[in-house]
Design a protein around this motif. Sequence first.
Motif, PDB file in Angstrom:
ATOM      1  N   ALA A   1      -2.938  -3.236   6.749  1.00  0.00           N
ATOM      2  CA  ALA A   1      -1.543  -3.499   7.105  1.00  0.00           C
ATOM      3  C   ALA A   1      -1.412  -3.842   8.582  1.00  0.00           C
TER       4      ALA A   1
ATOM      5  N   LEU B   1       4.037  -0.490   4.789  1.00  0.00           N
ATOM      6  CA  LEU B   1       3.071   0.594   4.595  1.00  0.00           C
ATOM      7  C   LEU B   1       3.706   1.942   4.918  1.00  0.00           C
TER       8      LEU B   1
ATOM      9  N   CYS C   1       2.217  -2.698  -0.970  1.00  0.00           N
ATOM     10  CA  CYS C   1       1.755  -3.649   0.051  1.00  0.00           C
ATOM     11  C   CYS C   1       1.284  -4.955  -0.586  1.00  0.00           C
TER      12      CYS C   1
END
Length: 398
Positions: free
Chosen positions: A317, A328, A357
């Motif tokens: 992320a 996230l 995600c």
Amino acid sequence: MAIVKAISLLGSTGSIGTQTLDIVASHPDQFRVVALAAGSNVELLAQQVRQFRPERVAICDVSKLPDLREAIADITPQPTLLAGEEGIVEIARTPEADVVVTGIVGCAGLLPTIAAIKAGKDIALANKETLIAGGPVVLPLIQEHGIKLLPADSEHSAIFQCLQGVPAGGLRRILLTASGGAFRDLPVEKLAQVTVADALKHPNWSMGRKITIDSATLMNKGLEVIEAHYLFGLDYDHIDIVIHPQSIIHSLIEVQDTSMLAQLGWADMRLPLLYALSYPERIYTNWEPLDLVKVGTLTFREPDHQKYPCMKLAYAAGRAAGCMPAVLNAANEQAVALFLDEKIAFLDIPRLIEQTCDRYHSQNRSNPDLEEILAADKWARQQVTSLSQTSAATVVTR
């Protein structure tokens, strides 16, 4: 030494807040509290108002405002009472404050912190989510308003302390230490059966429920990697994690000539809080000094990515940048809340985060503004809730 800093404290009834007030009570000649903000704990907030006599007080739960007013009705002079998210923001920009301690857990601390920065207040940052979710917005504001952002969590405070005296360009690598959390000695195959009570038994630190769960999944360390990237400007290839069960070395830096510098101390959150409040000074305390003979042995080991998949999710992320760290963070907050409510299993936490995600990846945007970050945060929470409901019966093993 005459520092006498005026403090506005966000999250006064939580772990960070109560320890900050312990420091103020021990050093009344150095610090004074001018504003307090809490979530819903009227009884403890009222006790704090009586002891520290702030000029402004806010409670986030609007329904508790009448109870708070009644609980402090006999105090003279009466503080200004505020409520709701707007009240917390007002506490953050209290004119009399020199420094704002951000002890609110989660992304809820983002807007108050931004308000404090815009008001020209130095920030003692105990809320890592502010930078993780809002880094693309927060960093330019810090530059614009010329305030100090002082890390008040143990790992980033350790890095910050080690950097004192290191010349520009001298930092080569950051090494974040992790205790390993409640399950560091538990075989990975047993994680499917762990309970909320198990996950809340941290071996070293006394912290709030959410961050204790983050420690058990090691998401806290993944989030700290992203925060370190924003705070200290290193790319993700130069920020590493090592398991250090004793929690004596709070983090290390490697400088360009390969020398390593470390900050050591007992597992006591008051140490980084005190340094953030007193920086650049050092204040004498009567706390127990670190005794290396008593410690005896310091050990280190590689983190187990099969056991702790949240670390790799955080690195991914962070490298994706844009709104992905906010997604996230929000997915983690929502998943942890569901776990604490016993609506999902422990291993569902990383699964739900990863799925969320993955779903967001195609719509991620670089250089987001605040509205886009807040929208991504809201979207991620809804996704986790939806995914947890539609796949509640699914057991996923890694």
